[in-house]
Design a protein around this motif. Structure first.
Motif, PDB file in Angstrom:
ATOM      1  N   ASP A 605       0.817  -1.214   0.000  1.00 42.38           N
ATOM      2  CA  ASP A 605       0.000   0.000   0.000  1.00 42.38           C
ATOM      3  C   ASP A 605       0.849   1.262   0.000  1.00 42.38           C
ATOM      4  O   ASP A 605       0.325   2.370   0.097  1.00 42.38           O
ATOM      5  N   ILE A 606       2.171   1.106  -0.090  1.00 47.00           N
ATOM      6  CA  ILE A 606       3.106   2.234  -0.065  1.00 47.00           C
ATOM      7  C   ILE A 606       3.790   2.333  -1.424  1.00 47.00           C
ATOM      8  O   ILE A 606       4.178   1.320  -2.010  1.00 47.00           O
ATOM      9  N   ALA A 607       3.950   3.546  -1.922  1.00 49.14           N
ATOM     10  CA  ALA A 607       4.646   3.753  -3.193  1.00 49.14           C
ATOM     11  C   ALA A 607       5.643   4.890  -3.059  1.00 49.14           C
ATOM     12  O   ALA A 607       5.405   5.861  -2.334  1.00 49.14           O
ATOM     13  N   VAL A 608       6.765   4.747  -3.748  1.00 47.02           N
ATOM     14  CA  VAL A 608       7.729   5.833  -3.896  1.00 47.02           C
ATOM     15  C   VAL A 608       7.785   6.151  -5.384  1.00 47.02           C
ATOM     16  O   VAL A 608       8.074   5.275  -6.207  1.00 47.02           O
ATOM     17  N   LEU A 609       7.485   7.394  -5.742  1.00 49.46           N
ATOM     18  CA  LEU A 609       7.352   7.788  -7.140  1.00 49.46           C
ATOM     19  C   LEU A 609       8.464   8.769  -7.513  1.00 49.46           C
ATOM     20  O   LEU A 609       8.705   9.747  -6.801  1.00 49.46           O
ATOM     21  N   CYS A 610       9.116   8.489  -8.627  1.00 56.10           N
ATOM     22  CA  CYS A 610      10.264   9.288  -9.064  1.00 56.10           C
ATOM     23  C   CYS A 610      10.022   9.843 -10.459  1.00 56.10           C
ATOM     24  O   CYS A 610       9.275   9.270 -11.257  1.00 56.10           O
ATOM     25  N   ALA A 611      10.694  10.946 -10.765  1.00 50.78           N
ATOM     26  CA  ALA A 611      10.540  11.563 -12.081  1.00 50.78           C
ATOM     27  C   ALA A 611      11.339  10.829 -13.146  1.00 50.78           C
ATOM     28  O   ALA A 611      10.971  10.825 -14.317  1.00 50.78           O
ATOM     29  N   ARG A 612      12.453  10.183 -12.748  1.00 51.02           N
ATOM     30  CA  ARG A 612      13.326   9.534 -13.725  1.00 51.02           C
ATOM     31  C   ARG A 612      13.470   8.046 -13.413  1.00 51.02           C
ATOM     32  O   ARG A 612      13.455   7.632 -12.250  1.00 51.02           O
ATOM     33  N   ARG A 613      13.651   7.249 -14.465  1.00 48.98           N
ATOM     34  CA  ARG A 613      13.842   5.806 -14.279  1.00 48.98           C
ATOM     35  C   ARG A 613      15.107   5.516 -13.475  1.00 48.98           C
ATOM     36  O   ARG A 613      15.146   4.575 -12.684  1.00 48.98           O
ATOM     37  N   ALA A 614      16.155   6.321 -13.696  1.00 50.27           N
ATOM     38  CA  ALA A 614      17.406   6.099 -12.976  1.00 50.27           C
ATOM     39  C   ALA A 614      17.206   6.225 -11.469  1.00 50.27           C
ATOM     40  O   ALA A 614      17.846   5.523 -10.683  1.00 50.27           O
ATOM     41  N   ASP A 615      16.302   7.111 -11.053  1.00 50.66           N
ATOM     42  CA  ASP A 615      16.061   7.304  -9.624  1.00 50.66           C
ATOM     43  C   ASP A 615      15.311   6.124  -9.008  1.00 50.66           C
ATOM     44  O   ASP A 615      15.420   5.875  -7.802  1.00 50.66           O
ATOM     45  N   VAL A 616      14.545   5.402  -9.814  1.00 51.89           N
ATOM     46  CA  VAL A 616      13.854   4.217  -9.309  1.00 51.89           C
ATOM     47  C   VAL A 616      14.866   3.210  -8.776  1.00 51.89           C
ATOM     48  O   VAL A 616      14.705   2.657  -7.678  1.00 51.89           O
ATOM     49  N   ASP A 617      15.931   2.981  -9.527  1.00 53.99           N
ATOM     50  CA  ASP A 617      16.961   2.033  -9.090  1.00 53.99           C
ATOM     51  C   ASP A 617      17.672   2.533  -7.837  1.00 53.99           C
ATOM     52  O   ASP A 617      17.981   1.756  -6.931  1.00 53.99           O
ATOM     53  N   ARG A 618      17.925   3.828  -7.758  1.00 48.48           N
ATOM     54  CA  ARG A 618      18.589   4.389  -6.575  1.00 48.48           C
ATOM     55  C   ARG A 618      17.739   4.174  -5.328  1.00 48.48           C
ATOM     56  O   ARG A 618      18.243   3.795  -4.265  1.00 48.48           O
TER      57      ARG A 618
END
Length: 722
Positions: A605-618
């Protein structure tokens, strides 16, 4: 549902559904089995309803589920409406004070707690005891939908917390009214919330109505579920449903289930249920096809902008009406418009490959470079501007010759181009198009035009009774010209239809269209949804502030606004966190997630949303180091059964919702990302890109239902007010 010769019609009050979820699974299963058997054969499996001792309403009965549990029902004529399920004594106590009221003023069947009026008597004294609604007159509450017999109990409520704790003591409509009044909504906002706004002129002229007609009104069905089949019942009782599959607001139900003679556009902000309305519309039309044997083979086309959005729509429709998807042939087809066009052209032996992304996209990029080598650019014109002009004017508007290009308005383009420059650019465009054709490649707008040409020249016997469009704000002019070609205007006279939903505040791509310019006349046929069912008022207000002051269109050349947007619930303010470094941001997100999971919030039920795909991996690496299990959402589905915090891009999260959302990396140097401006040809493009990222942040924030955390390091982006 009628079964056998006469049969009973079973229905389920929302209070019954809620009470079942508080009981062991085997009780719900036993209840579902009894009700399902009756629906299948009402004469072999009779419902043995018995009187409730001490009940104030003679229509209130009980049904033995097992040795320990009872179901409480209201039996009137051929109707049996289940109200509550509990252990014997608790069920009997609950039933003793309840009665069912037919209320023509609100056009509903209502369930009243008749004993709560004297549960806590008001103490008479020289100084009146303060209570929550002491400044609201009885007459005002009754005009908003509160029943007169509920007023004594209402006058004993001391605080908002006491009201929330006593929700089950009130009819659902009364509780909605009380809660809205308590948190400061105006009378007009309360009426919109409850669906009473369209009733003020007709309520005074209503006459008494029988139970069997009042229970099926749009207003009653906001809280009463009437299954048509055993499968409907099983899906409703066997799953942890959020409510949208069963209970619609009267405004939503009216939009989805009425018949139209013209195309319809439904606008509404994030969380207002536009997609829910679109899915129920598809179900309604598919139900009509199923009920008419002469229409066998017809289907409803439900289309949207991306393949991922189509996958989400299809998954949700499998909860709502799987029988229409599984029928042979299926009565509802769910597909992105890009893929529909590609499949259509392939069946017509179309030779060109439609380029969406990947290696073919790189080949087109190389084509541009080859063209630029062979052509001199006019003074003051860059390669970036040429590509933007091609995409946003030539392709978007369907320009096919120099004469049309010289005449077409370039509204919204920042760099002026005189006739000589346009003529020079047209030579470049012709060369690029010729090379594409030589390599048998096509852009999506080319595919739309080719499909339109085929449909216009040789009207295909398409099976579609209707086209329903979701995420309309992301589609361009050629897309809507194709939709018009699938359902020609002449076909509307034969009952075929177009139904469109969208919100330009959530436009995160640069395509846009004016419906009337595409042959789709929605003037006078546009509707609005105002109620946000997803986010709290605090989150909604913050998300709206991000796009405040940005001119937004209504998809037909006019303007749109979220001024009348109403959120149904309140909660905590969004948490805005300033950090020294991005490393501190990442550790802060991890600590925040640990604090949520400690409060029994599921990781999924928790999400972390990023503007860039590279930040998803970080983010995933940082959370993994903190002992937090994560999963990156695949591009075409949500692995809902897998545990783990969802970490994905803001774009990928569109159409999803989560209890809690974190959005990191909102610093001035990171959002919008620097490479986002590579396609900006001039200042107008630059501003357009900033507007897109405002919309993207608005979309990301509105994925949060109750908890929103935003963070940055250093100075925050200028797109927010910290």
């Amino acid at each position: 549902m009628m079964t056998g010769r006469v049969g009973k019609r079973l229905s389920y009050h929302i209070g019954c559904m809620k009470s079942l979820r508080n009981l062991p699974d085997h009780v719900a299963f036993r209840f579902m089995t009894l009700a399902g058997r009756y629906m299948f054969d009402s004469f072999r499996h009779e419902l043995k309803l018995e009187m409730v001792d001490g009940a104030r309403d003679s229509a209130i009965k009980f049904l033995h589920i097992d040795k320990r549990h009872r179901a409480i029902a209201c039996a009137i004529g051929r109707d049996v409406m289940f109200l509550h399920v509990n252990e014997h004594e608790k069920a009997s106590s609950w039933a003793a004070g309840r009665r069912v009221k037919l209320d023509p003023m609100t056009n509903r069947v209502r369930v009243i707690n008749g004993c709560n009026a004297t549960a806590v008597p008001i103490v008479t004294s020289a100084a009146p005891v303060p209570h929550l609604f002491m400044h609201v007159a009885d007459k005002q509450l009754c005009a908003l939908g509160v029943l007169e017999e509920e007023l004594p109990a209402i006058r004993t409520i001391r605080s908002l917390e006491a009201l929330e704790a006593g929700e089950e003591d009130f009819d659902p409509l009364t509780y909605q009214v009380l809660y809205a009044v308590a948190i400061g909504y105006t009378d007009d906002e309360v009426n919109a919330l409850t669906g009473m706004s369209d009733q003020s002129q007709t309520a005074l002229h209503r006459t008494e109505r029988a139970f069997d007609t009042l229970i099926v009104t749009e207003e009653s069905r906001q809280t009463i579920f009437i299954p048509e089949t055993q499968d409907d019942l099983r899906r409703a009782l066997d799953a942890d449903l959020s409510g949208w599959e069963i209970f619609l607001h009267p405004v939503q139900r009216k939009l989805a289930y009425q018949d139209y003679d013209d195309p319809v556009l439904v606008l509404g902000g994030a969380g207002t249920g536009k997609t829910v309305v679109a899915m129920h519309r598809a179900k309604h039309l598919a139900d009509q096809i199923k009920a008419d044997p002469s229409r066998s083979g017809e289907r409803v086309l439900l289309t949207t902008f991306t393949a991922n959005a189509a996958k989400i729509l299809e998954a949700n429709l499998r909860l709502l009406c799987p029988e229409h998807l599984d029928a042979l042939p299926s009565r509802i087809e769910v597909i992105s418009l890009d893929l529909w066009a590609a499949h259509f052209l392939k069946r017509r032996n179309h030779a060109r490959e439609i380029v969406f992304f990947g290696e073919a996209r790189e080949r087109l990029d190389q084509l541009w470079q080859d063209v630029f080598v062979d052509h001199a650019l006019p003074e003051g014109v860059s390669e970036t501007l040429v590509k933007a002009e091609w995409t946003q004017i030539v392709q978007a508007k369907g320009v096919i010759d120099l004469h049309a290009y010289l005449k077409i308005p370039r509204t919204g383009r920042g760099t002026a181009l005189d006739r000589h420059k346009r003529a020079a650019l047209w030579q470049i465009f012709e060369d690029y198009r010729a090379r594409m054709i030589l390599l048998q490649l096509a852009e999506p707008d080319d595919a739309y035009r080719d499909a339109i040409e085929i449909l216009s020249a040789e009207p295909a016997k398409l099976p579609y009774a209707a086209v329903i469009v979701d995420e309309a704000q992301e589609m361009g002019e050629q897309a809507f010209r194709l939709i018009r070609a699938i359902i020609p205007q002449a076909a509307e006279r034969n009952g075929k239809s177009i139904f469109i939903v969208g919100d330009a505040h959530q436009r995160i791509h640069r395509r846009r269209a004016i419906m009337s310019a595409c042959g789709i006349n929605i003037r006078g046929h546009s509707r609005r949804l105002r109620l946000n069912y997803r986010t709290t008022q605090e989150i909604g207000a913050w998300a709206i502030s991000v796009v405040k002051g940005v001119p937004v269109d209504n998809l037909d050349g006019g303007t749109d606004t979220l001024q009348d947007h109403i959120c149904l619930t309140h909660g905590a303010e969004p948490e805005l966190v300033e950090c020294l470094t991005e490393a501190e941001e990442l550790s802060g997100v991890a600590a925040w997630i640990h604090s949520l999971s400690a409060d029994e919030v599921q990781l999924s039920d928790i999400a972390v949303l990023c503007a860039r795909r590279a930040d998803v991996d970080r983010v995933r690496d940082a959370l993994r180091m903190s002992g937090i299990h994560t999963m990156a959402l695949p591009p075409d589905r949500d692995e809902t059964r897998q545990t783990g915090v969802r970490v994905t891009t803001m774009q990928r999260a569109k159409g999803l919702e989560f209890l809690a959302v974190a959005i990191p990396f909102l610093s001035a140097t990171s959002f919008p990302p620097g490479d986002a401006f590579r396609s900006a040809a001039d200042a107008a493009d630059w501003e357009d890109i900033i507007t897109q990222y405002r919309a993207l942040l608005h979309v990301a924030a509105t994925r949060a239902k109750k908890i929103l955390r935003l963070s940055w390091s250093g100075a925050p982006t200028g797109l927010i007010q910290p």
